[in-house]
Design a protein around this motif. Sequence first.
Motif, PDB file in Angstrom:
ATOM      1  N   VAL A 209      29.565   4.124  33.410  1.00 45.06           N
ATOM      2  CA  VAL A 209      28.603   3.024  33.322  1.00 45.06           C
ATOM      3  C   VAL A 209      27.413   3.408  32.444  1.00 45.06           C
ATOM      4  O   VAL A 209      26.955   2.610  31.620  1.00 45.06           O
ATOM      5  N   ALA A 212      28.408   3.338  28.764  1.00 43.09           N
ATOM      6  CA  ALA A 212      28.642   1.987  28.254  1.00 43.09           C
ATOM      7  C   ALA A 212      27.356   1.168  28.158  1.00 43.09           C
ATOM      8  O   ALA A 212      27.292   0.190  27.404  1.00 43.09           O
ATOM      9  N   ALA A 213      26.329   1.567  28.903  1.00 45.05           N
ATOM     10  CA  ALA A 213      25.119   0.743  28.997  1.00 45.05           C
ATOM     11  C   ALA A 213      24.411   0.563  27.661  1.00 45.05           C
ATOM     12  O   ALA A 213      23.818  -0.497  27.409  1.00 45.05           O
ATOM     13  N   ASP A 215      25.478  -0.060  24.814  1.00 46.24           N
ATOM     14  CA  ASP A 215      26.052  -1.114  23.980  1.00 46.24           C
ATOM     15  C   ASP A 215      26.030  -2.476  24.657  1.00 46.24           C
ATOM     16  O   ASP A 215      26.664  -3.421  24.183  1.00 46.24           O
ATOM     17  N   LYS A 216      25.316  -2.584  25.786  1.00 44.36           N
ATOM     18  CA  LYS A 216      25.259  -3.836  26.533  1.00 44.36           C
ATOM     19  C   LYS A 216      23.819  -4.319  26.668  1.00 44.36           C
ATOM     20  O   LYS A 216      22.882  -3.525  26.555  1.00 44.36           O
ATOM     21  N   ALA A 218      20.783  -5.591  29.142  1.00 39.91           N
ATOM     22  CA  ALA A 218      20.430  -5.102  30.478  1.00 39.91           C
ATOM     23  C   ALA A 218      21.188  -5.873  31.550  1.00 39.91           C
ATOM     24  O   ALA A 218      21.676  -5.293  32.535  1.00 39.91           O
ATOM     25  N   ASP A 220      24.155  -7.427  31.286  1.00 42.65           N
ATOM     26  CA  ASP A 220      25.565  -7.055  31.295  1.00 42.65           C
ATOM     27  C   ASP A 220      25.757  -5.656  31.888  1.00 42.65           C
ATOM     28  O   ASP A 220      26.733  -5.401  32.599  1.00 42.65           O
ATOM     29  N   ALA A 221      24.834  -4.744  31.593  1.00 40.69           N
ATOM     30  CA  ALA A 221      24.928  -3.388  32.134  1.00 40.69           C
ATOM     31  C   ALA A 221      24.796  -3.415  33.660  1.00 40.69           C
ATOM     32  O   ALA A 221      25.504  -2.686  34.369  1.00 40.69           O
ATOM     33  N   ASP A 224      27.982  -4.688  35.146  1.00 37.46           N
ATOM     34  CA  ASP A 224      28.979  -3.616  35.082  1.00 37.46           C
ATOM     35  C   ASP A 224      28.772  -2.636  36.237  1.00 37.46           C
ATOM     36  O   ASP A 224      29.729  -2.208  36.897  1.00 37.46           O
ATOM     37  N   GLU A 225      27.524  -2.291  36.490  1.00 30.84           N
ATOM     38  CA  GLU A 225      27.210  -1.380  37.593  1.00 30.84           C
ATOM     39  C   GLU A 225      27.600  -1.997  38.939  1.00 30.84           C
ATOM     40  O   GLU A 225      28.157  -1.306  39.811  1.00 30.84           O
TER      41      GLU A 225
END
Length: 256
Positions: A209, A212-213, A215-216, A218, A220-221, A224-225
């Motif tokens: 996570v 990947a954060a 490229d996302k 806040a 979307d990150a 994802d989390e």
Amino acid sequence: MSVSLAVNGPVGWITFDRPKAMNALSVEMLQNMTSQLEAWRTDPAIRVVAMTGNGPAFCAGADLKQAGAPVGPGELDFLDNIIVFFNLLRSYPKPVIAAVNGLALAGGLETVLCCDIVIAGQSAKFGDAHSNFGVFPGGGGAAILPRKIPANVAKYLLFTGDALPAEEMKTYGLVNEVVADGELIARVQAFGEKLAQKSPVVLIRMKRVANAAADKTAGDALRDEELELRSHQRSYDIKEGLAAFAEKRKPQFKGY
């Protein structure tokens, strides 16, 4: 052998071992390290990987004598091997610590950029160095370095080919700790053992996570989390961790 391999408890050690060549990356080194990382990926006994160099350099970059060597049909050339190694190291599921001794230049710096934690000896220096030989980086020197440190500092290293000391790179955020040269290996081993006490599955998920954060957005990150947490709630380790907390004992994580 151009790479030395060792296991010390839960820590797997990879040592660049071409000291007379300043540990310049050869095809043999790249293939050996790639093979070992693949083997350790699924070995539950190896919780952490540490990388260091033998001699006065961590790694001075690619072996330019091999960089343009021709290969046969269907064979990986030098750049192919570089890309395979760096992509594997950058996406490796287990924590990777760079124990930086001496010079980390060009491909050596790019190796550091792939690691999660950077602990350096006081004499360590970091530089891109590609511009000194008219070579273009291919492992993240131009693409990733400006994401790790201030852009103007990254451009300074890229354009000048100069190297900066570990203490200065710590102020820019690339280096986590600077220790006496003679204490480097022991400190990294102790740090690796500390990480090995954590839940392997939670570290894997945190690393994925966190990587990947960047490229996302806040939002979307965070989503994802949240999704990763939902999956993690089904794991043995979270149940064991919560039980250990309630029972005031040390958790015994199993990594699933």
